[in-house]
Every structure is written in structure tokens, then in C-alpha cells.
Enzyme design. Structure first.
Site, PDB file in Angstrom:
ATOM      1  N   GLU A  92       0.444  49.617  19.827  1.00 37.15           N
ATOM      2  CA  GLU A  92      -0.813  48.874  19.815  1.00 37.15           C
ATOM      3  C   GLU A  92      -1.603  49.019  18.518  1.00 37.15           C
ATOM      4  O   GLU A  92      -1.764  50.118  17.987  1.00 37.15           O
ATOM      5  CB  GLU A  92      -1.660  49.379  20.990  1.00 37.15           C
ATOM      6  CG  GLU A  92      -2.852  48.523  21.303  1.00 37.15           C
ATOM      7  CD  GLU A  92      -3.301  48.737  22.737  1.00 37.15           C
ATOM      8  OE1 GLU A  92      -4.460  49.119  22.931  1.00 37.15           O
ATOM      9  OE2 GLU A  92      -2.471  48.526  23.649  1.00 37.15           O
ATOM     10  N   LYS A 128       1.478  45.268  19.444  1.00 36.27           N
ATOM     11  CA  LYS A 128       0.663  44.963  20.615  1.00 36.27           C
ATOM     12  C   LYS A 128      -0.779  44.695  20.173  1.00 36.27           C
ATOM     13  O   LYS A 128      -1.396  45.529  19.495  1.00 36.27           O
ATOM     14  CB  LYS A 128       0.718  46.155  21.571  1.00 36.27           C
ATOM     15  CG  LYS A 128       0.338  45.877  23.000  1.00 36.27           C
ATOM     16  CD  LYS A 128       0.682  47.120  23.817  1.00 36.27           C
ATOM     17  CE  LYS A 128       0.307  46.963  25.268  1.00 36.27           C
ATOM     18  NZ  LYS A 128       0.579  48.216  26.005  1.00 36.27           N
ATOM     19  N   PHE A 174      -2.309  41.250  33.249  1.00 37.00           N
ATOM     20  CA  PHE A 174      -2.608  42.481  33.982  1.00 37.00           C
ATOM     21  C   PHE A 174      -2.887  42.177  35.451  1.00 37.00           C
ATOM     22  O   PHE A 174      -4.001  41.781  35.809  1.00 37.00           O
ATOM     23  CB  PHE A 174      -3.806  43.187  33.345  1.00 37.00           C
ATOM     24  CG  PHE A 174      -3.464  44.034  32.140  1.00 37.00           C
ATOM     25  CD1 PHE A 174      -2.491  43.646  31.256  1.00 37.00           C
ATOM     26  CD2 PHE A 174      -4.116  45.222  31.912  1.00 37.00           C
ATOM     27  CE1 PHE A 174      -2.163  44.414  30.144  1.00 37.00           C
ATOM     28  CE2 PHE A 174      -3.804  46.009  30.812  1.00 37.00           C
ATOM     29  CZ  PHE A 174      -2.831  45.610  29.927  1.00 37.00           C
TER      30      PHE A 174
END
Length: 311
Positions: A92, A128, A174
């Protein structure tokens, strides 16, 4: 009879939602993902903690400041994870860059270079990025340079469409966080899997992509229970925590295919520009709140790592 997990592997690429090396050795996922939250959890596992502590010591010995060491920890863990899996490691870009496309690209290139210096090529990693408008623009630049991206914190079809238009390799909607939001908003304790708002969100994205010939991979994430996972069997990828992998691995029975290219519901193609993106996210209270909360949460976990290193 084979386990539910074994059957799922025949339909979907299983990704481990953990930085714990022992869990990855045990469950043998194709891919892995890292973020500040998972790095913090990895300190609780002996073998992962050893990797992180060694990286901290190396950083301190070379005179790096805490921010530089904290930024290197996911990469150090990612390198070790890459030795255990055949696929890719998602790493990330720091959350505080989520609204700066230029800085996100620069940081992504640093991550790529850091992996290369440790012998891990771009074909083994995904960068990410939070699926803000700026994060999506950064992904567009990186994809053109041959650096594949995972756009995360996806809570709406608008984010998913904009990500696909930018040529993103993969997105992470998510599931569990959406479900949690609606449970609180609607005052309910649970949903049947077929009516679960998080599951329905991923199904809508999947149908849009497949019915429009979009190659971007849909990777459902953030699951709360195995029923959500079963309801998305056939999705391109699913990233699953060790606890839920254990549960799926110990359960027998027949797992029906829930999603497939052939059964995708036809969905009209849309174009998302910056004003529409910002408007759609702004007027969707769930997506607006959860995107902001997700960015704050990752940033707080990064700051927690900094606090540990400052001691």
C-alpha cells in the site's frame, strides 16, 4: 468429500488477508495483501515479528528515521510472503497520500524500486491505492508504465467503474464494512447472505464488469462470516482472513457456484468523470463515510507503527 475451501479454490483465486507467515504457509493462498493494519497484527506472530524486528534493526543501524523504517516494514514482510506464494503481494501507498496523485505515483515507484533491490520484480507485486479520484488517477499513470495496481477501499459502483476506466489491474470492494454500516443504519443484527448489502455490492460490480467485457479483477475483501464468502463463490478473487480460511477448510458440503461470466446480469456501460465521481461519493452516505474512515484508519495504523518505532 472435499472441504468448502477446496471447492472454492476451483472457482476463485483465494488470497490471504494476513501478514502472518505461518498462516500463509498453512493455507497456501495464491496471493497476499499487506497494509499497516496487517503489519501491526503480524507483530503478534513469532515468525513475522522476527522479520519485522530485523528490518527495524537494519533501519536503525543505517540511521533511518522512524518514518522511513515504518515505510519499509510492509515491503520487508512482502518479500518474505513472496517466497511462500506463487502470485502477487499487494503493498500500500501510505494513506496520507490518498488525495495527491503525483505524490502517490512517486511513492509507488519507490516501493517498486525497494522490492527490486530485494529481488522481487514488478510481476510479483501490486501497488495498492485508496480509490479516491486522485488514487485512481495515480493508478492510471502507473498502469501505463506497466505497474499493476490494486485499488482498495471500494464502497460503490462509481468507484469501481472509474477504476476500470483507468485500467486498474484489480479492485478490492469491502464486503464486511458495507454490511456493518447498513446493520447500524437499519438497526438489524444480520442479513441472509442473498440480501447482505456487502455481498450485493460486489455482485453489482461483478455483473457490471463481466457484462461489459472489463478485464479488471474483482477481489471481494473484508468478510465477517463464511456465508458472505460462499455467496460470492466464483468471484475472480476473494481475500480471506486466517480464521475464516480455517472455518472454510473444516466445513464439508457442496459449494454452489454463485457468480460466473455467463450468468452476469447485463448492465449499461457508464462514463465517470471527476464531477460525477465526487458527486456520487458525496451523496452516498455509506460510501462517503466508509472511504473517509478507511483512509483515516490506515493512516492511524501507520502512525501507531511510528509510535512503536519512536520508543
Amino acid at each position: 468429500m472435499t472441504s468448502i475451501l477446496d471447492q472454492l479454490r476451483t472457482m476463485t483465486t483465494v488470497v490471504a488477508d494476513t501478514g502472518e507467515l505461518a498462516a500463509v504457509r498453512k493455507h497456501k493462498p495464491i496471493d497476499c495483501t499487506t497494509n499497516p493494519s496487517l503489519v501491526l497484527k503480524a507483530f503478534d506472530a513469532a515468525d513475522s515479528r522476527a522479520v519485522l524486528e530485523a528490518e527495524i534493526e537494519r533501519g536503525r543501524a543505517s540511521g533511518q528515521d522512524p518514518a522511513a523504517i515504518a515505510a519499509a516494514l510492509p515491503i520487508a514482510l512482502g518479500v518474505e510472503l513472496s517466497k511462500l506464494i506463487p502470485g502477487r503481494i499487494s503493498t500500500e501507498v501510505e494513506a496520507n497520500l490518498s488525495f495527491d496523485a503525483k505524490a502517490s505515483v512517486a511513492r509507488a515507484l519507490e516501493i517498486v524500486e525497494a522490492y527490486a533491490a530485494r529481488g522481487v520484480g514488478t510481476d510479483r507485486i501490486l501497488i495498492k491505492l485508496a480509490a479516491t479520484w486522485e488514487g485512481i488517477r495515480a493508478a492510471e499513470v502507473l498502469q501505463r508504465q506497466g505497474i499493476d495496481c490494486n485499488l482498495t477501499l471500494i464502497f460503490s459502483l462509481t468507484q469501481a467503474i472509474a477504476s476500470a476506466d483507468a485500467g486498474a489491474f484489480l479492485i478490492s470492494p469491502f464486503v464486511g464494512r458495507i454490511t456493518d454500516w447498513f446493520k447500524k443504519a437499519e438497526g438489524v443484527d444480520s442479513y441472509a447472505a442473498a440480501k447482505d448489502p456487502g455481498v450485493l455490492s460486489v455482485r453489482a460490480i461483478y455483473d457490471y464488469y463481466k457484462s461489459n467485457g472489463i478485464s479488471t479483477i474483482v477481489m471481494g475483501a473484508s468478510f465477517r462470516n463464511v456465508e458472505q464468502i460462499k455467496a460470492l463463490a466464483g468471484c475472480d478473487n476473494l481475500t480471506i482472513s486466517p480464521a475464516l480460511l480455517e472455518e472454510l477448510g473444516s466445513e464439508a458440503g457442496v459449494l454452489p457456484l454463485a457468480l460466473s461470466n455467463e450468468a452476469a446480469a447485463p448492465t449499461l456501460r457508464q462514463t465517470i468523470d471527476a464531477p460525477k465521481f465526487r458527486w456520487d461519493v458525496a451523496i452516498d452516505p455509506m460510501a462517503n463515510e466508509l472511504l473517509a474512515n478507511g483512509i483515516r484508519g490506515f493512516d492511524q495504523d501507520f502512525r501507531t507503527m511510528l509510535g512503536v518505532l519512536d520508543r
